[in-house]
Design a protein around this motif. Sequence first.
Motif, short mmCIF file in Angstrom:
data_model
loop_
_atom_site.label_atom_id
_atom_site.label_comp_id
_atom_site.label_asym_id
_atom_site.label_seq_id
_atom_site.Cartn_x
_atom_site.Cartn_y
_atom_site.Cartn_z
N LYS A 80 0.82 -1.21 0.00
CA LYS A 80 0.00 0.00 0.00
C LYS A 80 0.86 1.26 0.00
O LYS A 80 0.48 2.29 -0.58
N HIS A 85 -1.31 1.06 -6.27
CA HIS A 85 -2.27 0.79 -7.34
C HIS A 85 -2.06 -0.58 -7.98
O HIS A 85 -2.60 -0.86 -9.06
N LYS A 87 -2.26 -4.44 -9.05
CA LYS A 87 -3.30 -5.45 -9.25
C LYS A 87 -2.76 -6.76 -8.69
O LYS A 87 -1.64 -7.17 -9.01
N TRP A 179 -6.24 -9.93 3.00
CA TRP A 179 -6.06 -9.36 1.66
C TRP A 179 -7.39 -8.84 1.10
O TRP A 179 -7.45 -7.75 0.52
N LEU A 180 -8.44 -9.62 1.27
CA LEU A 180 -9.74 -9.22 0.75
C LEU A 180 -10.32 -8.05 1.53
O LEU A 180 -11.12 -7.27 1.01
N ALA A 181 -9.90 -7.92 2.79
CA ALA A 181 -10.33 -6.78 3.60
C ALA A 181 -9.56 -5.51 3.23
O ALA A 181 -10.10 -4.40 3.30
N PHE A 183 -7.98 -4.81 0.20
CA PHE A 183 -8.05 -4.38 -1.20
C PHE A 183 -9.46 -4.61 -1.75
O PHE A 183 -10.10 -5.60 -1.44
N SER A 184 -9.90 -3.70 -2.59
CA SER A 184 -11.23 -3.81 -3.20
C SER A 184 -11.20 -4.84 -4.34
O SER A 184 -10.14 -5.29 -4.77
N GLU A 185 -12.38 -5.19 -4.83
CA GLU A 185 -12.48 -6.15 -5.93
C GLU A 185 -11.80 -5.66 -7.19
O GLU A 185 -11.44 -6.46 -8.06
N SER A 186 -11.60 -4.36 -7.31
CA SER A 186 -10.93 -3.82 -8.49
C SER A 186 -9.41 -4.02 -8.42
O SER A 186 -8.71 -3.84 -9.41
N GLN A 187 -8.90 -4.43 -7.23
CA GLN A 187 -7.46 -4.59 -7.06
C GLN A 187 -7.02 -6.03 -6.81
O GLN A 187 -5.84 -6.33 -7.00
N LYS A 189 -7.95 -10.27 -7.34
CA LYS A 189 -8.76 -11.29 -8.00
C LYS A 189 -8.25 -12.66 -7.57
O LYS A 189 -7.05 -12.93 -7.63
#
Length: 267
Positions: A80, A85, A87, A179-181, A183-187, A189
């Motif tokens: 971060k 930014h 992915k 990790w899912l907490a 970063f958003s779904e846009s970052q 997968k």
Amino acid sequence: GTTSLYNYLVQHPLIVEGNRRETHFFDWNFPCHLKTIQQQRQFYMKFFKQSLLSKHRSLMTGESTPSYMIYSNRVIPRIKAISPHSKILAILRDPVKRAYSHYNMERMKAGTKNFEEQVYSNVPFEEAVQKDLEALKGFGIDQSSTSAEFIEKYVKKMPDKPSHSLIARGLYALLLEPWLAAFSESQIKVIFLDDFQNNSVDAVMGEIHEFIGVPHEPIKNKEPFHVREYKEPMNPQTMEMLRGFYEPFDEKLEKLLKRPLPWKNVS
């Protein structure tokens, strides 16, 4: 899985292969002696083809270090700060088969000039598994443990590198939740290795290309990388025991991802 995915990615004309695929920059090789974000970022960029990237701003690059997932407490804040930014792709496979693959990979390394820690050279798989299970139990990790407890009780206190554990690396729900907490779904997968086996490589890579923001290009070399033949199959009793061990953790993972797991009910 991670090696194949990385090699599929760098076949894209807009994605440049790094100088090293597995940098371990954000976990084992982090330059703590550098005090500013700018200095740390400059150090990180040494792992990539800076000259080419600076000349062509449309190009992307990246790395593939699987152990980042287990060291979320240190890796996430560093990403971060230094590469906010980014992915992030997480590829998961059947945790039982992952453990056996990990074990065999380490055994194949044993005795090579670049491998000093011959952890499993003379240790049967069953013995290695039992040692890992006892270590988890000894640190107070069980099916009721939270991600925070896993980090505090195990990752921070394990004397050996936790990422070397055959079993802990398959506790995906505990590993992925931070990790899912963060970063958003846009970052971030999450994909399954089975996705490549059950669908065409191009279909899966099309989704990944869209996620990272490049136009889809067909994959020319679809061969999987680092596929290993084992001298002998896993003992069926050991497999059954591990399936039972992972079952409650897999149930947590299904709820976390809101997706069925492709390896459930597989022998």
